[in-house]
Motif scaffolding. Structure first.
Motif, PDB file in Angstrom:
ATOM      1  N   SER A  26       9.943   1.930 -24.024  1.00 30.80           N
ATOM      2  CA  SER A  26      10.425   0.536 -23.712  1.00 30.80           C
ATOM      3  C   SER A  26       8.251   0.228 -22.664  1.00 30.80           C
ATOM      4  CB  SER A  26      11.333  -0.235 -23.156  1.00 30.80           C
ATOM      5  OG  SER A  26      12.361   0.039 -23.928  1.00 30.80           O
ATOM      6  N   VAL A  27       8.079  -0.906 -22.828  1.00 33.69           N
ATOM      7  CA  VAL A  27       7.019  -1.145 -22.455  1.00 33.69           C
ATOM      8  C   VAL A  27       7.453  -1.315 -20.497  1.00 33.69           C
ATOM      9  CG1 VAL A  27       5.296  -1.399 -24.270  1.00 33.69           C
ATOM     10  CG2 VAL A  27       7.063  -4.081 -23.665  1.00 33.69           C
ATOM     11  N   GLY A  28       8.436  -2.297 -20.548  1.00 34.99           N
ATOM     12  CA  GLY A  28       8.657  -2.531 -19.019  1.00 34.99           C
ATOM     13  C   GLY A  28      10.208  -3.481 -19.241  1.00 34.99           C
ATOM     14  N   ASP A  29      10.607  -4.118 -17.857  1.00 33.39           N
ATOM     15  CA  ASP A  29      12.309  -3.960 -18.035  1.00 33.39           C
ATOM     16  C   ASP A  29      12.908  -5.754 -18.813  1.00 33.39           C
ATOM     17  OD1 ASP A  29      14.981  -4.890 -16.831  1.00 33.39           O
ATOM     18  OD2 ASP A  29      14.321  -4.028 -14.705  1.00 33.39           O
ATOM     19  N   PRO A  30      13.423  -4.913 -19.645  1.00 33.59           N
ATOM     20  CA  PRO A  30      14.288  -6.245 -20.618  1.00 33.59           C
ATOM     21  C   PRO A  30      14.801  -7.767 -19.723  1.00 33.59           C
ATOM     22  CG  PRO A  30      15.290  -5.013 -20.415  1.00 33.59           C
ATOM     23  CD  PRO A  30      14.309  -4.696 -20.275  1.00 33.59           C
ATOM     24  N   SER A  31      15.031  -7.378 -18.322  1.00 35.63           N
ATOM     25  CA  SER A  31      15.781  -8.456 -17.530  1.00 35.63           C
ATOM     26  C   SER A  31      14.864  -9.111 -16.184  1.00 35.63           C
ATOM     27  CB  SER A  31      17.189  -7.653 -16.746  1.00 35.63           C
ATOM     28  OG  SER A  31      16.092  -6.450 -15.790  1.00 35.63           O
ATOM     29  N   LEU A  32      13.740  -9.008 -16.529  1.00 34.69           N
ATOM     30  CA  LEU A  32      12.276  -9.490 -15.840  1.00 34.69           C
ATOM     31  C   LEU A  32      11.427 -10.000 -16.382  1.00 34.69           C
ATOM     32  CD1 LEU A  32      12.237  -6.622 -13.416  1.00 34.69           C
ATOM     33  CD2 LEU A  32      13.681  -8.586 -12.587  1.00 34.69           C
ATOM     34  N   ASP A  33      10.764  -8.977 -17.473  1.00 37.54           N
ATOM     35  CA  ASP A  33       9.678  -9.830 -18.817  1.00 37.54           C
ATOM     36  C   ASP A  33      10.206 -11.454 -19.329  1.00 37.54           C
ATOM     37  OD1 ASP A  33       8.746  -7.422 -17.625  1.00 37.54           O
ATOM     38  OD2 ASP A  33       9.038  -6.654 -19.455  1.00 37.54           O
ATOM     39  N   ASN A  34       9.215 -11.927 -18.972  1.00 33.91           N
ATOM     40  CA  ASN A  34       9.693 -13.197 -19.715  1.00 33.91           C
ATOM     41  C   ASN A  34       8.714 -13.772 -20.528  1.00 33.91           C
ATOM     42  OD1 ASN A  34      11.426 -14.817 -17.319  1.00 33.91           O
ATOM     43  ND2 ASN A  34       9.700 -14.633 -16.673  1.00 33.91           N
ATOM     44  N   ILE A  35       9.043 -14.094 -21.514  1.00 36.99           N
ATOM     45  CA  ILE A  35       8.406 -14.535 -23.271  1.00 36.99           C
ATOM     46  C   ILE A  35       8.281 -16.077 -23.576  1.00 36.99           C
ATOM     47  CG2 ILE A  35       8.199 -14.886 -25.861  1.00 36.99           C
ATOM     48  CD1 ILE A  35       7.952 -11.756 -23.951  1.00 36.99           C
ATOM     49  N   VAL A  36       7.025 -16.755 -23.203  1.00 41.07           N
ATOM     50  CA  VAL A  36       6.961 -18.584 -23.618  1.00 41.07           C
ATOM     51  C   VAL A  36       7.364 -18.184 -25.842  1.00 41.07           C
ATOM     52  CG1 VAL A  36       5.734 -20.057 -23.899  1.00 41.07           C
ATOM     53  CG2 VAL A  36       5.513 -18.283 -21.976  1.00 41.07           C
ATOM     54  N   THR A  37       8.166 -19.100 -25.784  1.00 42.67           N
ATOM     55  CA  THR A  37       8.623 -18.977 -27.350  1.00 42.67           C
ATOM     56  C   THR A  37       9.338 -20.104 -27.727  1.00 42.67           C
ATOM     57  OG1 THR A  37       9.303 -17.361 -29.240  1.00 42.67           O
ATOM     58  CG2 THR A  37      10.316 -17.727 -27.293  1.00 42.67           C
ATOM     59  N   VAL A  38       9.637 -20.462 -29.069  1.00 42.92           N
ATOM     60  CA  VAL A  38       9.767 -21.650 -29.877  1.00 42.92           C
ATOM     61  C   VAL A  38      11.450 -21.865 -29.480  1.00 42.92           C
ATOM     62  CG1 VAL A  38      10.611 -23.012 -31.557  1.00 42.92           C
ATOM     63  CG2 VAL A  38       8.980 -21.164 -31.961  1.00 42.92           C
ATOM     64  N   ASN A  39      11.791 -22.871 -28.783  1.00 43.29           N
ATOM     65  CA  ASN A  39      13.478 -22.776 -28.233  1.00 43.29           C
ATOM     66  C   ASN A  39      14.297 -23.430 -29.471  1.00 43.29           C
ATOM     67  OD1 ASN A  39      16.051 -24.521 -27.164  1.00 43.29           O
ATOM     68  ND2 ASN A  39      14.410 -25.808 -25.549  1.00 43.29           N
ATOM     69  N   ILE A  40      14.576 -22.525 -30.251  1.00 46.11           N
ATOM     70  CA  ILE A  40      15.201 -22.512 -31.493  1.00 46.11           C
ATOM     71  C   ILE A  40      16.287 -23.526 -31.186  1.00 46.11           C
ATOM     72  CG2 ILE A  40      16.264 -20.602 -33.299  1.00 46.11           C
ATOM     73  CD1 ILE A  40      14.325 -18.741 -32.375  1.00 46.11           C
ATOM     74  N   PRO A  41      16.706 -23.604 -30.424  1.00 49.64           N
ATOM     75  CA  PRO A  41      18.511 -24.448 -30.104  1.00 49.64           C
ATOM     76  C   PRO A  41      17.846 -25.848 -29.980  1.00 49.64           C
ATOM     77  CG  PRO A  41      19.029 -22.276 -28.517  1.00 49.64           C
ATOM     78  CD  PRO A  41      17.216 -22.450 -29.620  1.00 49.64           C
ATOM     79  N   ALA A  42      16.697 -26.224 -29.863  1.00 49.48           N
ATOM     80  CA  ALA A  42      16.476 -27.479 -29.953  1.00 49.48           C
ATOM     81  C   ALA A  42      15.498 -27.926 -31.294  1.00 49.48           C
ATOM     82  CB  ALA A  42      15.647 -27.644 -28.832  1.00 49.48           C
ATOM     83  N   TRP A  43      14.848 -26.882 -31.522  1.00 46.69           N
ATOM     84  CA  TRP A  43      14.404 -26.812 -33.093  1.00 46.69           C
ATOM     85  C   TRP A  43      15.821 -27.288 -34.378  1.00 46.69           C
ATOM     86  CZ3 TRP A  43       9.952 -28.889 -34.864  1.00 46.69           C
ATOM     87  CH2 TRP A  43       9.381 -28.941 -34.068  1.00 46.69           C
ATOM     88  N   ALA A  44      16.957 -26.550 -34.275  1.00 47.59           N
ATOM     89  CA  ALA A  44      18.052 -26.326 -34.513  1.00 47.59           C
ATOM     90  C   ALA A  44      18.678 -27.739 -34.646  1.00 47.59           C
ATOM     91  CB  ALA A  44      18.655 -25.131 -34.321  1.00 47.59           C
ATOM     92  N   ALA A  45      18.813 -27.872 -33.411  1.00 46.72           N
ATOM     93  CA  ALA A  45      19.681 -29.387 -33.407  1.00 46.72           C
ATOM     94  C   ALA A  45      19.233 -30.785 -33.961  1.00 46.72           C
ATOM     95  CB  ALA A  45      20.085 -29.301 -31.681  1.00 46.72           C
ATOM     96  N   MET A  46      17.153 -30.747 -33.185  1.00 45.51           N
ATOM     97  CA  MET A  46      16.632 -31.755 -33.908  1.00 45.51           C
ATOM     98  C   MET A  46      16.210 -31.473 -35.745  1.00 45.51           C
ATOM     99  SD  MET A  46      13.069 -31.127 -31.709  1.00 45.51           S
ATOM    100  CE  MET A  46      12.788 -30.081 -32.046  1.00 45.51           C
TER     101      MET A  46
END
Length: 506
Positions: A126-146
């Motif tokens: 792997s390229v990094g630690d999944p518990s530390l690496d942050n990803i900026v992405t679509v807020n899926i729960p919000a879009w599902a609710a909308m």
């Protein structure tokens, strides 16, 4: 008849018999058919068969790689600019899979099982630690609710207030672990307080570690080898209910873990995949070789995810006539509780170019983004596979939500996965041994042909020798003079010596 003549005659008869029998058996392919019939009986999903244990617990290691698309110009995008994403990954997990609760049903003609999977993180792959690496992405729960609330002005108004209060935006920053294995979303918690049955945890793999996709019932292949591993029912259903046509709702083919032996290049193989909530198909692409094992490569053609204009059979996958997407996309919201989830191949491979052009950072390549199966045609065994799929979110302007007013309809990539396997050395050795047996038995008549050919050469040598011996015997019994004088006589006649006649008066 002399002893030598008898030997020549016997060799000739044996040679002719071996050649006739060998050529006849080769032409009729009797031994090949015998071996193939044996394979059909051996490769069945019943206790004690050659493949049953490896079907329940596949020995080759399976790896699951996850790649995420990190948004690098979020503010500019929300203001109307073209989104720019950066691929981050892989985050690799060893996938352990096995068939659970295996039970013979329908008088042993079928077998029931659950496909259970569990995952263990592999830091060295792997390229990094999944518990530390942050990803900026679509807020899926919000879009599902909308999307669920957009038909009601009252619900939309309440949801807008909650989103503002909880600072729940259109995009979010989460760790890889949270996106994969789940996190408690504050907006979902608030919704769950008002509506029962709402899960407050969101994650792409939430609830899928150590669990299964539901009960499958498979054909054993005993009655017809072409049915080996074919799915009869899933969760008790013979047809799905997500789509708008019987063709789209059909459950065909295997679950991707078993394929019938004696595959042909002109076949189309079908695979039912619960992740896509549908059956897909693959066509032959080319011959390959893996660990010395010959294989056919099968891969999904463009028509699998083609638009209804390109492939009318896909019209049933349109959620509504107005929600019919272009080539390369499948909106799976009917089986994702209405969430605007869209499936595709990674980087929109095999999709319309407009989807690639809409996102800066997309670069589809066959070698990295193609899904394929390499199957040994004799046994149907998987020797190598790469299953690749991308999860996207359909984002667009929703009139009842002011936050979306600056957005155009976009198929936004969130992540893609690559589930891969290559046959291990021990399994490859067993396949080699089986293929060798099949080859030797199938080509056994050629031994008769070879022996017949050898005997024919022996016959020729014997005839040549016999001819030479006859010629030598004739030369030894020809006439020869009995004296030197006879040799020297040019007329080759009898030499008669004469003496002068004496004078009678002497």
């Amino acid at each position: 008849m002399t002893r030598r003549s008898c030997a020549i005659y016997a060799v000739g008869v044996i040679s002719a018999t071996l050649l006739i029998v060998g050529i006849g058996l080769t032409a009729s392919q009797a031994f090949r058919k015998l071996m193939y019939n044996r394979l059909k009986k051996e490769i069945v999903l019943v206790e004690g068969s050659r493949v049953f244990e490896s079907w329940k617990r596949p020995p080759p290691p399976v790896y699951m790689e996850y790649f995420f698309f990190n948004v690098t110009n979020l503010d500019e995008f929300l203001a109307g600019a073209k989104p720019v994403v950066n691929q981050v990954g892989p985050y690799t997990y060893r996938e352990y899979r096995y068939k659970d609760n295996v039970t013979m049903v329908n008088d042993g003609k079928m077998v029931s099982a659950y496909n259970t999977k569990s995952f263990v993180f592999l830091r060295d792959k792997s390229v990094g630690d999944p518990s530390l690496d942050n990803i900026v992405t679509v807020n899926i729960p919000a879009w599902a609710a909308m999307n669920k609330a957009k038909g009601s002005f009252f619900k939309s108004s309440i949801l807008s207030v909650w989103m503002n209060t909880l600072k729940s935006g259109l995009f979010t920053t989460r760790t890889v672990d949270e996106l994969l294995w789940g996190y408690e979303d504050p907006l979902l918690v608030r919704i769950a307080q008002m509506s029962s049955g709402v899960d407050t945890i969101f994650g792409f793999m939430y609830g899928k570690n150590g669990t299964n996709d539901g009960e499958f019932v498979f054909h054993t292949g005993e009655q017809n080898y072409l049915d080996y591993g074919r799915v009869e029912t899933w969760k008790g259903q013979r047809q799905l209910t997500f789509w708008n046509s019987n063709h789209s709702n059909s459950i065909d083919g295997s679950d991707g873990s078993a394929f019938h032996p004696l595959l042909k290049k002109d076949e189309r193989i079908y695979i039912f995949t619960p992740d896509l909530c549908r059956t897909i198909y693959m066509d032959f692409e080319k011959d390959v070789e893996v660990r010395g094992i010959p294989a056919y490569r099968f891969t999904p053609p463009r028509s699998v995810l083609a638009s209804k204009e390109e492939n009318p059979d896909n019209e049933g996958f349109c959620v509504t006539p107005q929600q019919c997407l272009g080539t390369g996309l499948l909106k799976v919201s009917p089986c994702r509780k209405g969430a605007p989830v869209v499936a595709s191949f990674p980087h929109f491979y095999l999709g319309d170019s407009k989807y690639v052009a809409a996102i800066e950072g997309m670069s589809p390549e066959r070698i990295h983004h193609q899904t394929y199966l390499d199957l040994n045609p004799t046994t149907g065994i998987i020797v190598r596979a790469n299953k690749r799929a991308q999860i996207n979110i359909l984002i667009n302007r929703i009139s009842t939500f002011a936050k979306t007013k600056g957005l155009n309809e976009t198929i936004f990539p969130v992540m893609f996965l690559n589930e891969s396997v290559v046959i291990d050395e021990a399994s490859a050795a067993r396949v080699h041994k089986l293929l060798m047996i099949v080859k030797v038995v199938s080509n056994f008549p050629l031994i008769f042909v070879a022996l017949g050919g050898i005997m024919f050469l022996v016959l020729i040598l014997l005839l040549i020798r016999e001819r030479k011996q006859k010629a030598s015997a004739e030369e030894n019994t020809s006439y020869s003079p009995v004296s030197e004088k006879e040799k020297e006589d040019p007329q080759n006649g009898t030499y008669i010596g004469l003496t002068p006649k004496a004078d009678a008066q002497a």
